[in-house]
Design a protein around this motif. Structure first.
Motif, PDB file in Angstrom:
ATOM      1  N   UNK A  64       0.803  -1.221   0.000  1.00  0.00           N
ATOM      2  CA  UNK A  64       0.000   0.000   0.000  1.00  0.00           C
ATOM      3  C   UNK A  64       0.837   1.273   0.000  1.00  0.00           C
ATOM      4  N   UNK A  65       1.963   1.263   0.711  1.00  0.00           N
ATOM      5  CA  UNK A  65       2.750   2.481   0.881  1.00  0.00           C
ATOM      6  C   UNK A  65       4.006   2.460   0.011  1.00  0.00           C
ATOM      7  N   UNK A  66       4.232   3.510  -0.764  1.00  0.00           N
ATOM      8  CA  UNK A  66       5.420   3.546  -1.629  1.00  0.00           C
ATOM      9  C   UNK A  66       6.691   3.758  -0.831  1.00  0.00           C
ATOM     10  N   UNK A  67       7.802   3.293  -1.382  1.00  0.00           N
ATOM     11  CA  UNK A  67       9.105   3.555  -0.791  1.00  0.00           C
ATOM     12  C   UNK A  67       9.489   4.986  -1.161  1.00  0.00           C
ATOM     13  N   UNK A  68       9.847   5.833  -0.181  1.00  0.00           N
ATOM     14  CA  UNK A  68      10.164   7.235  -0.494  1.00  0.00           C
ATOM     15  C   UNK A  68      11.370   7.336  -1.410  1.00  0.00           C
ATOM     16  N   UNK A  69      11.243   8.177  -2.399  1.00  0.00           N
ATOM     17  CA  UNK A  69      12.299   8.305  -3.401  1.00  0.00           C
ATOM     18  C   UNK A  69      12.420   9.765  -3.796  1.00  0.00           C
ATOM     19  N   UNK A  70      13.621  10.325  -3.674  1.00  0.00           N
ATOM     20  CA  UNK A  70      13.856  11.722  -4.038  1.00  0.00           C
ATOM     21  C   UNK A  70      14.200  11.811  -5.518  1.00  0.00           C
TER      22      UNK A  70
END
Length: 271
Positions: A227-233
């Motif tokens: 459900x939750x995306x991996x944070x990516x800059x």
């Protein structure tokens, strides 16, 4: 992403919306009126068409998620790139809506959907991929329809219970352990490693975990990997829009896809 089954477009929904409007008005409007609609009527028809198309788009996203999850063997939210590219005939027999995934590794990397922890065995982050621009409906001048971010309601629930910008690890563990999603049942006892990871975040920040920081977003991804995306800059946020990829190659043709599939090995059993 391409589907091997025909997909209706927004104009199909517009025709349905028009017919539905006529049916609803059959006892109110004169049977001799011409097909000329007022601004208010056109607004109602347009709203209905967009709502129905949005519902269809959500169903399509759910089917795609289900299919990707059939190849997430360990429930980590990751699919080996070689399996991601695998032809539909090799996929789970229970899957009835066959998708063909053709996005290049460069595209997946740019949108944060490629986990290259192991250079030899790169994996696709299911949620990050689903939220990518390739899965958005063709853009109109006023809107773009994409897959829903299923992490947002989870985050909203956490915010409503904490009602502060930070919280202790124990408080968050208790809240998250009682949150359910489409793929996670609650209540549950969080794995010891996941709970310790949250305590480590708090220990570095005076005993408090910032709710809107990168580390908590990363932790939430591991708590809800589907459900939750991996944070990516990203350097340019435009990479998440369809317009950015116009004129840029982001999908393999058949030959390139076969070469890409052969160039990435699936991780060995137990890896």
């Amino acid at each position: 992403m391409k589907s091997k089954q025909p997909m209706p477009n927004i104009w199909d929904n517009a025709n349905d919306a028009l017919r539905n409007f006529r049916f609803e008005q059959r006892f109110r409007a004169s049977p001799f009126r011409s097909d000329v609609f007022s601004t208010q009527e056109l607004s109602a028809i347009g709203t209905s068409a967009v709502e129905e198309y949005g519902k269809f788009k959500h169903r399509e996203c759910r089917l795609m998620k289900d299919e990707l999850m059939t190849r997430d063997k360990y429930g980590t939210g990751l699919v080996p790139l070689a399996i991601f590219y695998a032809p539909w005939e090799r996929r789970n027999a229970k899957v009835t809506h066959n998708f063909q995934f053709t996005e290049t590794a460069e595209h997946l990397r740019a949108i944060g959907a490629l986990d290259e922890t192991s250079a030899r065995h790169p994996q696709v982050r299911i949620v990050n991929y689903m939220l990518g621009p390739a899965n958005c409906a063709p853009r109109t001048p006023t809107m773009t329809l994409c897959c829903l971010n299923e992490c947002e309601p989870l985050m909203s629930e956490i915010e409503s219970r904490v009602q502060a910008p930070t919280a202790t690890a124990e408080q968050l563990s208790g809240i998250v352990g009682n949150l359910s999603s489409a793929t996670v049942d609650a209540p549950r006892r969080l794995p010891s490693g996941l709970a310790q990871r949250l305590r480590d975040i708090a220990a570095k920040r005076g005993g408090q975990v910032p709710l809107h920081g990168r580390l908590f977003a990363e932790w939430l991804h591991f708590a809800f990997p589907h459900e939750c995306p991996f944070p990516h800059a990203v350097e340019d946020a435009a990479v998440h829009t369809r317009d950015f990829w116009k004129g840029r190659q982001f999908a393999h043709n058949a030959t390139e896809q076969e070469e890409a599939r052969g160039g990435f090995a699936a991780p060995p059993e137990g890896a």
